[in-house]
Design an enzyme around this catalytic site. Sequence first.
Site, PDB file in Angstrom:
ATOM      1  N   ASP A  10     -26.515   7.231  37.664  1.00  0.00           N
ATOM      2  CA  ASP A  10     -25.675   7.015  36.491  1.00  0.00           C
ATOM      3  C   ASP A  10     -25.773   8.285  35.635  1.00  0.00           C
ATOM      4  OD1 ASP A  10     -24.323   5.665  34.310  1.00  0.00           O
ATOM      5  OD2 ASP A  10     -26.301   5.455  33.384  1.00  0.00           O
ATOM      6  N   ASP A  12     -24.499   8.555  31.733  1.00  0.00           N
ATOM      7  CA  ASP A  12     -24.733   8.339  30.299  1.00  0.00           C
ATOM      8  C   ASP A  12     -25.989   7.524  30.055  1.00  0.00           C
ATOM      9  OD1 ASP A  12     -22.386   9.676  29.305  1.00  0.00           O
ATOM     10  OD2 ASP A  12     -21.264   8.080  30.288  1.00  0.00           O
ATOM     11  N   ARG A  57     -13.723   0.422  25.174  1.00  0.00           N
ATOM     12  CA  ARG A  57     -14.593   0.288  23.981  1.00  0.00           C
ATOM     13  C   ARG A  57     -13.762   0.336  22.704  1.00  0.00           C
ATOM     14  NH1 ARG A  57     -18.893   4.111  25.152  1.00  0.00           N
ATOM     15  NH2 ARG A  57     -19.432   2.434  26.574  1.00  0.00           N
TER      16      ARG A  57
END
Length: 257
Positions: A10, A12, A57
């Site tokens: 991953d 972030d 988001r």
Amino acid sequence: MADLEALIFDVDGTLADTERDGHRVAFNRAFADAGLDWDWTVEVYGDLLTVTGGKERMKYFLEKYRPDFAVDGDLDEFVAGLHAAKTEHYKKLMADPGLPLRPGVARLLREAREAGLRLAIATTTTPANVTALLKHSLAEDAEDWFEVIAAGDIVPAKKPAPDIYLWAMEQMNIAPDRCLAFEDSDNGVKSVAGAGIRSLLVTVNDYTRDHDFSGATVVVDHLGEPENPCSVIQGPPLVQGLVDVDALKAIHEHATS
Ligand code: XBP
Ligand code: MG
């Protein structure tokens, strides 16, 4: 038991603390440029992180925090425009002032390359953001260290859906029992588990420390450096507080046997 062959990372929160000091700041700059009075504080952003993907988001923010906000025109276009501006700010931030990788990340990537392990990335963030971070924080040619960079809208369903990991493994033509994944959040853990990868190392950060990581093989506070050893929060102990290739092989054996 299948031998460990590939590491899938991953980005972030795992490679660097990009959320608080990168993405959040870039969002706020894009909002200010657009004349919006939206201010995503460190605290509010913690709640917004429950939804992965920058465009998703922003829509979540509007629904929850600004339900009366009237978009002039099409919502998807409005959000896409803001998101493109945010990506530009993010890239600039990665170049200047830049953001350090988390402890042990560069060391482990170099060791893994030398040991002949295959490397890949599976992230929700936009591909240009990955490029900017790797280039400025790891090495000019660091993108080439990774066989596959699976990122952003390449799959429609973002984490916690397993799709991005499935896509990465399909490109690599590799089975899940030969992979070890690195994550920092509960959404990431769900994505890894859904993709059938049982070998999972989590490095927590301030936003994710209290998440449920019961599905992880090992949880540590970071990957460790010789002068800055890491602590194991869950799982078998590590020699000298370092996540190195030998430790990863042992973690993989523990998870898959
Ligand atoms: C990362 C994300 C990303 C970034 C923003 O999740 O959720 O959305 O916050 O990136 P993970 P974009 O670490 O689980 O992959 O704005 O480019 O979407
Ligand atoms: Mg993450």
